[in-house]
Design a protein around this motif. Structure first.
Motif, mmCIF file in Angstrom:
data_model
loop_
_atom_site.group_PDB
_atom_site.id
_atom_site.type_symbol
_atom_site.label_atom_id
_atom_site.label_comp_id
_atom_site.label_asym_id
_atom_site.label_seq_id
_atom_site.Cartn_x
_atom_site.Cartn_y
_atom_site.Cartn_z
ATOM 1 N N SER A 160 -37.717 -20.064 -42.328
ATOM 2 C CA SER A 160 -36.703 -20.308 -41.300
ATOM 3 C C SER A 160 -35.440 -19.570 -41.710
ATOM 4 O O SER A 160 -35.097 -19.533 -42.898
ATOM 5 N N ARG B 165 -34.708 -31.433 -43.768
ATOM 6 C CA ARG B 165 -34.215 -30.267 -44.494
ATOM 7 C C ARG B 165 -33.497 -30.764 -45.748
ATOM 8 O O ARG B 165 -32.551 -31.556 -45.650
ATOM 9 N N LEU C 263 -38.327 -28.958 -45.071
ATOM 10 C CA LEU C 263 -37.704 -27.642 -45.183
ATOM 11 C C LEU C 263 -36.894 -27.616 -46.465
ATOM 12 O O LEU C 263 -35.986 -28.440 -46.664
ATOM 13 N N ASP D 231 -35.975 -22.614 -45.764
ATOM 14 C CA ASP D 231 -34.857 -22.313 -44.864
ATOM 15 C C ASP D 231 -33.839 -21.461 -45.618
ATOM 16 O O ASP D 231 -33.161 -21.958 -46.530
#
Length: 279
Positions: A94, A258, A19, A57
């Motif tokens: 996201s 992430r 991410l 994200d």
């Protein structure tokens, strides 16, 4: 003229999905203000995809407890033009927000991921979550909505994390939310408290947490305070420490990582996969 969709960094490699972080904020600890303008956020998101991010994200407000609060209306205003562009590109998105109004907006736009640092605490929103198909990232934090809470709870932090996950999973499943849609994030850095050893302890026990619930884990260590504390590096100099911690997370069973910098992580995962294939 619409910009072309960003090209992937290359063939997919085994290992965690990546991410890429885009902070559409004025006060993020890592890059506050750099991507507040829509055109800057869009360009950065496309760069992250080209560097290997599987998912982007988008965070419309800083999670730093010292940051100024941002209303849902302002979060949505920040997100709207960025979402328009990235959804048109076909980028998997996201949304990193704990506000139900922002989450409802994201679901209405067809966003496939919601990332909630408070772990979806509002039962009144559960019917909307149950009616959607979005994947839900349930994060643990010591704050639990109280920004002034800075100290870790007494006792074994992993037990606290697992107790929280157990209770929240029970509540979400009772509301009709399919367990298979849920990803767990044990939190890192200030989400676990001010002492670096707390985060390192959790990092070393990721496999234990994953094994308890049989659900995928998302880990976010990028540029965080516990890494800077042990290396003495500034935020912008924490790339090597971040990569080391991300590789440990992957080795310990993280399914999603992430990060602010997908490119070095993607390359490191490719090397690890090549070595694994020869062992």
């Amino acid at each position: 003229m619409q910009a072309p969709a960003p090209k992937s960094a290359g063939p997919k490699i085994p290992g965690p999905k990546i991410l890429g972080i885009v902070n559409i904020t004025s006060d993020s600890f890592s890059d506050g203000g750099k991507f507040l303008a829509p055109e800057a956020a869009i360009a950065h998101a496309r760069t992250l995809v080209s560097e290997g991010a599987d998912i982007v994200d988008l965070g419309p407000a800083s999670s730093n407890p010292d940051a100024a609060p941002v209303s849902a209306a302002e979060e949505i205003r920040r997100l709207a033009p960025v979402l328009d562009a990235l959804l048109a590109d076909g980028v998997e998105i996201s949304i990193d927000s704990y506000l139900p109004e922002t989450q409802a907006y994201a679901l209405a736009r067809g966003v496939p991921w919601l990332n909630d640092i408070r772990g979806f605490p509002d039962p009144a929103f559960y019917p909307a979550l149950a009616a959607s198909s979005a994947r839900l990232v349930v994060m643990y934090s010591i704050q639990q909505g109280q920004a002034d809470r800075r100290e870790s709870p007494p006792g074994d932090i992993v037990e606290h994390i697992c107790r929280f996950f157990g209770d929240r999973l029970s509540a979400l499943e009772a509301a009709g939310i399919d367990r298979a849609r849920i990803v767990l994030d044990p939190g890192m850095g200030f989400f676990l408290g001010p002492r670096p050893e707390t985060s390192f302890g959790v990092l070393g026990r990721l496999g234990e947490i994953r094994g308890r619930f049989g659900l995928p884990l998302l880990v976010s260590v990028s540029r965080k305070s516990f890494l800077r504390a042990v290396t003495g590096r500034a935020t912008g100099e924490a790339g090597a420490a971040t990569l080391a911690a991300e590789l440990i997370a992957a080795m310990k069973g993280a399914d999603f990582i992430r990060t602010h910098e997908p490119a070095p992580l993607r390359d490191a995962l490719a090397v690890a996969a090549a070595l694994k294939g020869r062992s």
